[in-house]
Design an enzyme around this catalytic site. Structure first.
Site, mmCIF file in Angstrom:
data_model
loop_
_atom_site.group_PDB
_atom_site.id
_atom_site.type_symbol
_atom_site.label_atom_id
_atom_site.label_comp_id
_atom_site.label_asym_id
_atom_site.label_seq_id
_atom_site.Cartn_x
_atom_site.Cartn_y
_atom_site.Cartn_z
ATOM 1 N N ASP A 111 -17.146 -9.202 -28.526
ATOM 2 C CA ASP A 111 -16.573 -9.472 -27.214
ATOM 3 C C ASP A 111 -16.298 -10.962 -27.109
ATOM 4 O O ASP A 111 -16.839 -11.753 -27.898
ATOM 5 C CB ASP A 111 -17.549 -9.038 -26.105
ATOM 6 C CG ASP A 111 -16.835 -8.577 -24.844
ATOM 7 O OD1 ASP A 111 -16.121 -9.401 -24.234
ATOM 8 O OD2 ASP A 111 -16.986 -7.400 -24.464
ATOM 9 N N ASP A 115 -12.346 -12.448 -30.747
ATOM 10 C CA ASP A 115 -11.066 -12.241 -30.082
ATOM 11 C C ASP A 115 -10.288 -11.290 -30.984
ATOM 12 O O ASP A 115 -9.913 -11.647 -32.104
ATOM 13 C CB ASP A 115 -10.349 -13.581 -29.946
ATOM 14 C CG ASP A 115 -8.944 -13.464 -29.373
ATOM 15 O OD1 ASP A 115 -8.418 -12.334 -29.289
ATOM 16 O OD2 ASP A 115 -8.349 -14.507 -29.037
ATOM 17 N N ASN A 171 -12.102 -0.756 -28.664
ATOM 18 C CA ASN A 171 -12.148 -0.520 -27.223
ATOM 19 C C ASN A 171 -11.715 -1.728 -26.400
ATOM 20 O O ASN A 171 -11.384 -1.584 -25.223
ATOM 21 C CB ASN A 171 -13.571 -0.115 -26.840
ATOM 22 C CG ASN A 171 -13.785 -0.081 -25.347
ATOM 23 O OD1 ASN A 171 -13.242 0.776 -24.648
ATOM 24 N ND2 ASN A 171 -14.553 -1.037 -24.840
ATOM 25 N N TYR A 187 1.281 -2.268 -20.312
ATOM 26 C CA TYR A 187 0.034 -1.572 -20.637
ATOM 27 C C TYR A 187 0.335 -0.153 -21.110
ATOM 28 O O TYR A 187 -0.196 0.303 -22.127
ATOM 29 C CB TYR A 187 -0.856 -1.549 -19.396
ATOM 30 C CG TYR A 187 -2.211 -0.906 -19.577
ATOM 31 C CD1 TYR A 187 -3.323 -1.680 -19.903
ATOM 32 C CD2 TYR A 187 -2.395 0.464 -19.396
ATOM 33 C CE1 TYR A 187 -4.578 -1.105 -20.058
ATOM 34 C CE2 TYR A 187 -3.635 1.049 -19.553
ATOM 35 C CZ TYR A 187 -4.727 0.262 -19.877
ATOM 36 O OH TYR A 187 -5.963 0.843 -20.034
ATOM 37 N N LYS A 232 -0.487 1.391 -24.862
ATOM 38 C CA LYS A 232 -1.408 2.518 -25.034
ATOM 39 C C LYS A 232 -0.706 3.708 -25.690
ATOM 40 O O LYS A 232 -1.318 4.436 -26.480
ATOM 41 C CB LYS A 232 -2.007 2.919 -23.684
ATOM 42 C CG LYS A 232 -2.967 1.890 -23.106
ATOM 43 C CD LYS A 232 -4.166 1.659 -24.013
ATOM 44 C CE LYS A 232 -5.212 0.783 -23.360
ATOM 45 N NZ LYS A 232 -6.385 0.556 -24.234
#
Length: 290
Positions: free
Chosen positions: A38, A66, A93, A160, A164
Site C-alpha cells: 500500500d 505504488d 486490489n 473508472y 475496470k
C-alpha cells in the site's frame, strides 16, 4: 475454513484499507501468510499492530508499493519470497476513484493516472506474480478487483468504468494463457459498499442510497468481498478460472444507473481526481452549467 489455504502465501495490493484490509484479516484467519502492499503507511502500520494483537503478527508483512511502478511491484513480491519463501496468491486490489466529470472536461493527466493505478497495476501484478509462480512450478492464484461499473454506464465515472472493463477482459485472456501452468486467474466485481470511501462520513445516508437501488435488503461491506476472494484462492475453486464474480446484492441484475443518466448525473457537476484511500486529498473543480 476454506480448503487448501492453510500455509499459503499471498500478496494483497491496497491491503491497508477497505476490501484489502478485510481480505488480509480473512486470509490470516484461514492460515495464510500475507504481505500487504500500500502507499498509505499509517493505515498499514495500524493493520500490522491489529494483526499482532489478535495473534497473527508473525504471519504479516508490509511493503510500501505504488502499483503503477514496476520496481515497486517487483519489490513487494520479493518481500513475500524473502519473508515466507514462496508466493501462492496475488490479489490485485489497489484502486482509486480516479478521474471524474464530463468527458469534455477530463484532463489527460487525470485519465492517465486513473488507468495507471486501475489497469497498469493489475497488469504488473499479473506479470510478476505469474513469473514467480511459473518458476515455482506449483500453480497459483491471481485475483483482481473489477467492478459492476465494468458492465454498464451509470455506476461510476467513464474512466473508472473503462479501466475496470479492461481488467475483466485482461483476466479472461491471462487465464487462458496461464491455465497450462495451473495458475488460476479470476476477478471479483463489487457493487457499492458501505465504506468511508463511499459514504464520506455519513453511513446512514450511504446505506439509504445503496438500498434505494439494490434489491438485496442489506448494504454490502468489504468483508463480503473478502469471503469471495478467499473462496477463489482456495482449492474449493480449483476449476474456476477466467471468471468475474459479481458481488452486488442483485444491483446489476436490476440495472444499476446508480448515479443517474446523461449529463444530469451528479458525476458531471464537478471534475477532478479521486485518489481513493491513499491518504492524499481529493481534487475537485466545480463546473458551471453548460
Amino acid at each position: 475454513m476454506m480448503r487448501g489455504l492453510q500455509g499459503k502465501v499471498a500478496v494483497i495490493t491496497g491491503g491497508a484499507n477497505g476490501i484489502g484490509r478485510e481480505t488480509t484479516l480473512r486470509f490470516l484467519e484461514e492460515g495464510v501468510r500475507v504481505v500487504i502492499a500500500d502507499v498509505n503507511e499509517p493505515n498499514a502500520q495500524a493493520l500490522l499492530e491489529h494483526a499482532a494483537r489478535i495473534g497473527h503478527g508473525d504471519a504479516i508483512r508490509f511493503a510500501r508499493a505504488d502499483v503503477t511502478r514496476e520496481e515497486d511491484v517487483e519489490t513487494m513480491l520479493d518481500c513475500a519470497l524473502d519473508a515466507f519463501g514462496r508466493l501462492d496468491c496475488v490479489f490485485n486490489n489497489a484502486g482509486i476513484g480516479g478521474a471524474f466529470g464530463p468527458i469534455s472536461r477530463t484532463r489527460v493527466d487525470e485519465w492517465e493516472h486513473t488507468v495507471a493505478v486501475l489497469l497498469r497495476g493489475v497488469f504488473l501484478g499479473m506479470k510478476h506474480g505469474a513469473r514467480i509462480m511459473q518458476a515455482q512450478g506449483e500453480g497459483g492464484v491471481i485475483v483482481s478487483t473489477s467492478s459492476v461499473a465494468a458492465y454498464s454506464a451509470g455506476s461510476a465515472a467513464h474512466c473508472y468504468s473503462a479501466a475496470k472493463a479492461a481488467v475483466t477482459n485482461l483476466t479472461r485472456s491471462v487465464a487462458v494463457e496461464l491455465a497450462p501452468h495451473r495458475i488460476r486467474v479470476n476477478c471479483v466485481a463489487p457493487g457499492p459498499l458501505l465504506t468511508e470511501l463511499f459514504h464520506r462520513g455519513d453511513s446512514e445516508a450511504g446505506n439509504r442510497r445503496i438500498l434505494e437501488r439494490q434489491p438485496w435488503p442489506r448494504a454490502g461491506h468489504p468483508g463480503d468481498i473478502a469471503g469471495v476472494v478467499a473462496f477463489l484462492a482456495s482449492a474449493d475453486a480449483e476449476l474456476i478460472t477466467g471468471e468475474t464474480i459479481v458481488v452486488d446484492g442483485g444491483l446489476l441484475a436490476r440495472g444499476p444507473a446508480f448515479f443517474g443518466d446523461g449529463d444530469r448525473s451528479p458525476l458531471f457537476a464537478a471534475a477532478g481526481l479521486d485518489r481513493g484511500s491513499t491518504g492524499e486529498p481529493l481534487d475537485v473543480r466545480r463546473l458551471s452549467k453548460r
